[in-house]
Design a protein around this motif. Sequence first.
Motif, short mmCIF file in Angstrom:
data_model
loop_
_atom_site.label_atom_id
_atom_site.label_comp_id
_atom_site.label_asym_id
_atom_site.label_seq_id
_atom_site.Cartn_x
_atom_site.Cartn_y
_atom_site.Cartn_z
N TRP A 181 46.87 31.05 22.55
CA TRP A 181 45.36 31.67 22.36
C TRP A 181 44.99 31.19 20.91
O TRP A 181 43.82 31.02 20.54
N ILE A 182 45.80 31.22 20.08
CA ILE A 182 45.79 30.77 18.66
C ILE A 182 45.18 29.41 18.48
O ILE A 182 44.14 29.13 17.80
N ALA A 183 45.93 28.53 19.36
CA ALA A 183 45.49 27.15 19.32
C ALA A 183 44.31 26.94 19.99
O ALA A 183 43.45 25.98 19.61
N GLY A 184 43.77 27.65 21.15
CA GLY A 184 42.78 27.69 21.74
C GLY A 184 41.64 28.17 21.12
O GLY A 184 40.28 27.41 21.22
N LEU A 185 41.42 28.98 20.44
CA LEU A 185 40.45 29.46 19.50
C LEU A 185 40.21 28.68 18.61
O LEU A 185 38.99 28.33 18.10
N ALA A 186 41.31 28.02 17.64
CA ALA A 186 41.17 27.00 16.65
C ALA A 186 40.35 25.84 17.15
O ALA A 186 39.87 25.43 16.60
#
Length: 551
Positions: free
Chosen positions: A46-51
């Motif tokens: 989720w962190i990598a996806g939003l970034a």
Amino acid sequence: MLHISWVDWSVIALYFVFVIGIGIYLRKFTSTGEDFFLAGRRNSSWIAGLAFLSANMGALELLGMTGNTFEYGMYVAHFYWIGAIPAMLFLAVYMMPFYYSSKIHSVPGYLKLRFDEKTRVLNAISFALMTLLVSGINLYAMALVLRTFLGWNWDACMWASAVTVAAYVTMGGLMSAIFTEIIQFFLIWFGLMLASIMGLIEIGGWKAIFARIPDSMGKLWSTSADPSLNGMHVTWMGIVLGLGFVLSFGYWTTDFLVVQRALSAKNLRSARMTPVIASFFKMALPFIVIMGGLIAWVLARDPSSGFKLLVDNGQVRYDSALPMLLARYYPEGLIGLGVTALLAGFMAGQAGNISAFNTVWTYDIYKSVIKKNASDKHYVWMGRVATIAGILISIVTAYWAKSFPSIMDYMQAIFSWVNAPLFATMLLGMFVVWITPNGAFWGLVAGMVSSFTLFILVKFDLISRSLITLSNNASPMAANFWRAWWAWLICFSVTIIVSFFTKPRPREELVGLVKRMTPIAKEEDAPFYKKPAVVAVFSLIILVVLNLLFW
């Protein structure tokens, strides 16, 4: 120029202080190259996806797409749907296992492992130049917003924005960039969505907007058989081949700016889920930018509305559509949030470009060609120096971007030079065992040179635009799509022909780098409905439904 209250100034100032504070705080956690260039490889999907999506939501997404909708209509939604989603899902399902499992620091790093050093350096240099040109767009866009709302001159605006991004990326590297991108992601949504909602209320709703625009601006596919029937003057073949296949796959599967975010994930499943998660938010973005552009178009053609775009030196600035909507709808106190949301988007895009640039420069040019055996600490220092140098060069490219009538014309021209031929090289490299290093190198050279040559020939009227678009009625955007297709085809053909006559690498050196030579990687256990391929199918179904709704 608007009257900005002390509350608005406080919101804007607080944001700048906050992002610089993040850089100062994270500096102590970025002592190694893995920390500085890949954020320690410990992010969730989720962190990598939003970034991943936030790095893409720079000036191109916010000002460029809204301005292009004002110019071309609903056709711009193709950039979000067929021009993004299939490529993002292909990256997740088929290409990410090669990138992640090879433990590379960059896309040029993969080219070195798959082919050789000269192909890696060629791609690294072209990517570095492209990244700095795109970084200039974000600086120009930030300056446009500050000038529109605050009345500052172009020079002061560009330098103020550049110094802020340089400060927090230099200190915290990719970790700092990703951290601020997450904050910026939510700021963009909450800060800008209100403009679309208020526009819908003023005009009378979704149906009222579509009733007031011509069919050429309100359809996706039904006007694509004849280029004279749609605002972009491009056929369905140009959309599918140029945008949907070459430009889209070239950007989303090979551009290190976005791939770098997925590589920061903690394991392979998280890395594969990164673009899948981002795809759902990507499909929702048109509610802000496409809707904003259509609202601006309707208001601008209603004399009683008093709405006009910014005119600078006699040239209408389509990219001012979104800032002018904020100026129209947001009262004192709220305007600070809207301006901050725009600035957050541009800084996310620019930080993404600069963090990708410092990685490629340090690992694929400096370490590969200039200083091969330095310490890890030395390369982190060089990454910080590259950040500052990249920002300074971006200021120069910002002035060039300012000379184009809209950001998207500039962006797609750049992508057709670099990303389109690179996609042919990567596709053949990952899926065809007998492609040789010399084939890849000379194919890439032929693709980039042919694309740039076609751009120059058309720009200076040395050849007719109809020659490459196969149509007598084509816009500059249509020329971008078709030029990308020809560049891809030339690179693809030359790579194959040269490979027939040159020596391939030993097959044992290609294990883990080519489809048939790579064992299936074992991912962590996850329920059926959380597997990347399954979630990707859901995303694909939504894509089909959206295209049918706006056919």
